[in-house]
Motif scaffolding. Structure first.
Motif, short mmCIF file in Angstrom:
data_model
loop_
_atom_site.label_atom_id
_atom_site.label_comp_id
_atom_site.label_asym_id
_atom_site.label_seq_id
_atom_site.Cartn_x
_atom_site.Cartn_y
_atom_site.Cartn_z
N SER A 109 0.83 -1.20 0.00
CA SER A 109 0.00 0.00 0.00
C SER A 109 0.87 1.25 0.00
CB SER A 109 -0.91 0.00 1.24
OG SER A 109 -1.76 -1.12 1.23
N GLY A 110 0.23 2.39 -0.18
CA GLY A 110 0.95 3.67 -0.08
C GLY A 110 1.76 3.96 -1.31
N VAL A 111 3.03 3.57 -1.32
CA VAL A 111 3.94 3.95 -2.40
C VAL A 111 3.52 3.38 -3.75
CG1 VAL A 111 5.95 4.35 -0.95
CG2 VAL A 111 5.50 2.05 -1.83
N SER A 112 2.69 2.34 -3.76
CA SER A 112 2.31 1.70 -5.02
C SER A 112 1.02 2.27 -5.61
CB SER A 112 2.14 0.20 -4.82
OG SER A 112 0.95 -0.08 -4.10
N GLU A 113 0.34 3.17 -4.91
CA GLU A 113 -1.04 3.47 -5.27
C GLU A 113 -1.21 4.58 -6.29
OE1 GLU A 113 -2.81 4.05 -1.45
OE2 GLU A 113 -2.92 1.90 -1.02
N GLY A 114 -0.30 5.53 -6.35
CA GLY A 114 -0.43 6.61 -7.32
C GLY A 114 0.43 6.38 -8.53
N LEU A 115 0.55 7.39 -9.39
CA LEU A 115 1.46 7.37 -10.53
C LEU A 115 1.24 6.11 -11.37
CD1 LEU A 115 4.54 8.59 -8.47
CD2 LEU A 115 3.07 10.00 -9.90
N ASP A 116 2.27 5.26 -11.53
CA ASP A 116 2.10 4.06 -12.33
C ASP A 116 1.12 3.08 -11.68
OD1 ASP A 116 3.73 4.73 -14.48
OD2 ASP A 116 4.70 2.76 -14.47
N GLY A 117 1.01 3.12 -10.36
CA GLY A 117 0.05 2.26 -9.69
C GLY A 117 -1.37 2.58 -10.08
N ALA A 118 -1.66 3.87 -10.29
CA ALA A 118 -3.00 4.27 -10.72
C ALA A 118 -3.18 4.03 -12.21
CB ALA A 118 -3.23 5.75 -10.40
N ALA A 119 -2.13 4.29 -13.00
CA ALA A 119 -2.23 4.12 -14.45
C ALA A 119 -2.23 2.66 -14.87
CB ALA A 119 -1.08 4.85 -15.13
N ARG A 120 -1.62 1.78 -14.05
CA ARG A 120 -1.48 0.36 -14.39
C ARG A 120 -1.92 -0.48 -13.19
NH1 ARG A 120 4.46 -0.78 -16.40
NH2 ARG A 120 3.41 -2.62 -17.30
N PRO A 121 -3.23 -0.60 -12.97
CA PRO A 121 -3.73 -1.33 -11.79
C PRO A 121 -3.15 -2.75 -11.73
CG PRO A 121 -5.53 -0.18 -12.89
CD PRO A 121 -4.34 -0.07 -13.80
N GLY A 122 -2.67 -3.11 -10.54
CA GLY A 122 -2.13 -4.43 -10.32
C GLY A 122 -0.66 -4.58 -10.68
N HIS A 123 -0.11 -3.60 -11.37
CA HIS A 123 1.28 -3.71 -11.83
C HIS A 123 2.25 -3.94 -10.68
CE1 HIS A 123 5.07 -2.78 -13.81
NE2 HIS A 123 5.27 -1.78 -12.98
N PHE A 124 2.16 -3.13 -9.64
CA PHE A 124 3.13 -3.24 -8.56
C PHE A 124 2.88 -4.45 -7.67
CE2 PHE A 124 3.94 1.33 -9.52
CZ PHE A 124 5.27 1.16 -9.90
N ASP A 125 1.66 -4.97 -7.64
CA ASP A 125 1.46 -6.26 -6.98
C ASP A 125 2.30 -7.32 -7.67
OD1 ASP A 125 -0.43 -4.82 -5.59
OD2 ASP A 125 -2.13 -6.11 -6.11
N GLY A 146 17.65 -0.15 -11.20
CA GLY A 146 17.83 1.16 -11.79
C GLY A 146 16.87 2.18 -11.19
N GLU A 147 17.35 3.40 -11.04
CA GLU A 147 16.50 4.47 -10.51
C GLU A 147 15.52 5.02 -11.55
OE1 GLU A 147 18.98 7.45 -8.78
OE2 GLU A 147 19.41 6.26 -6.99
N LYS A 148 15.62 4.57 -12.80
CA LYS A 148 14.68 5.05 -13.81
C LYS A 148 13.24 4.78 -13.38
CE LYS A 148 13.89 2.96 -17.78
NZ LYS A 148 12.40 2.88 -17.94
N ASP A 149 13.00 3.61 -12.80
CA ASP A 149 11.68 3.34 -12.23
C ASP A 149 11.76 3.59 -10.73
OD1 ASP A 149 9.18 2.46 -11.46
OD2 ASP A 149 9.16 0.83 -12.92
N TRP A 150 11.67 4.86 -10.38
CA TRP A 150 11.82 5.27 -8.97
C TRP A 150 10.72 4.67 -8.10
CZ3 TRP A 150 15.79 8.02 -6.82
CH2 TRP A 150 15.58 8.50 -5.52
N GLN A 151 9.50 4.61 -8.62
CA GLN A 151 8.40 4.07 -7.84
C GLN A 151 8.61 2.57 -7.59
OE1 GLN A 151 4.49 4.62 -9.56
NE2 GLN A 151 3.48 4.36 -7.59
N GLN A 152 9.06 1.84 -8.59
CA GLN A 152 9.33 0.42 -8.39
C GLN A 152 10.36 0.21 -7.28
OE1 GLN A 152 10.02 -2.71 -11.63
NE2 GLN A 152 12.10 -2.09 -11.14
#
Length: 285
Positions: A109-125, A146-152
């Motif tokens: 939860s939290g860090v995964s919910e916005g940005l790519d998490g909102a644009a790509r539901p389930g991606h960070f799970d 890599g820091e390119k995907d900072w959210q990951q």
């Protein structure tokens, strides 16, 4: 260099490697470029042995995303890794990673919910689940992303900390600075989707981000800087902008204005068949 596809040989090989010292893991989905190889080179500086995983993870692709089209180049990738002195490539099939009856999902939860998490539901799970499995399979002393995907990177660190992982500990999950082409575009396997014309236009992404950062740091209203960034991308040939946000660098909460904490400007935009992401640091006020 060993190439291993199943778990029992992997476990035996890893235990043998461990007798020589620390093991570093570099997780990838293959289609390697110099950004990945930079991670490998950094891993070699930090550990006695280096393991690279290559697995195109279906759990992190949503409906209508590019799972089937994602480039798979195992022979080429292994040749590159052998040239870099990698000790072991772990390349399991889907049936090894997710055998019949697999029913577990890790949601952060939290860090995964916005940005790519909102644009790509389930991606960070999908990311958290596969990375946790890779950590348990290889049990590395440290891992590099890599820091390119900072959210990951934030999601993986949060997962490791919350689950009390030991190999690797959350503090041994290292981010490595984004590797860029000569014109500034962040290296990505998905850049291969771009036509020559689209590739030339794609440089507008890092260029517009740097211009927006100059504006933000000079006191221009954040909304004006971000809307100007989006307009520039659309005028340069991008089809859409999924998001362009100034966020707290640690928890990725969206900021309404420049703050006195470490910050990142994060952007995702689509051009041709590619969805490109990038992020850059913004100096605190």
């Amino acid at each position: 260099m060993q190439l291993i596809h199943t778990l029992d040989p992997l476990r035996s090989a890893v235990e043998s490697l461990r007798t020589d010292g620390a093991i570093a893991l570099v997780p990838t989905m293959g289609a390697l470029h110099d950004g990945h190889l930079t991670l490998v080179r950094e891993a070699k500086l930090r550990a006695a042995r280096v393991v690279v995983s290559i697995f195109v993870n279906p759990l992190q692709f949503g409906a209508n995303e590019d799972l089937d089209a994602y480039p798979r180049q195992l022979e080429r990738d292994c040749a590159l890794l052998d040239g870099e002195g990698v000790d072991l490539v772990w390349a399991p099939g889907v049936e090894v990673m997710y055998p019949a009856g697999f029913a577990t999902n890790i949601a952060v939860s939290g860090v995964s919910e916005g940005l790519d998490g909102a644009a790509r539901p389930g991606h960070f799970d999908g990311v958290a689940t596969v990375v946790c499995k890779l950590f348990n399979q290889v049990r590395p002393d440290l891992a590099l992303f890599g820091e390119k995907d900072w959210q990951q990177l934030a999601v993986i660190r949060r997962m490791a900390r919350d689950l009390d992982l030991v190999l690797p500990h959350a503090d041994a999950i290292h981010g490595v600075a984004t590797v860029r082409e000569a014109d500034g575009l962040a290296m990505s396997s998905r850049n291969a989707y771009l036509t020559p014309e689209q590739r030339a236009a794609a440089v507008a992404l890092p260029t517009a981000m740097r211009a927006a950062i100059v504006e933000i740091e000079s006191g221009v209203a954040l909304d004006d800087a971000l809307s100007g960034l989006a307009r520039t991308l659309l005028a340069s040939g991008f089809l859409s902008v999924d998001y362009a946000e100034l966020c707290d660098a640690a928890d990725l909460s969206v900021l309404p204005a420049r703050s006195n904490k470490p910050m990142r400007l994060l952007v995702a935009a689509r051009i041709g068949k590619a969805r490109l992401i990038d992020n850059m640091a913004v100096a605190p006020s």
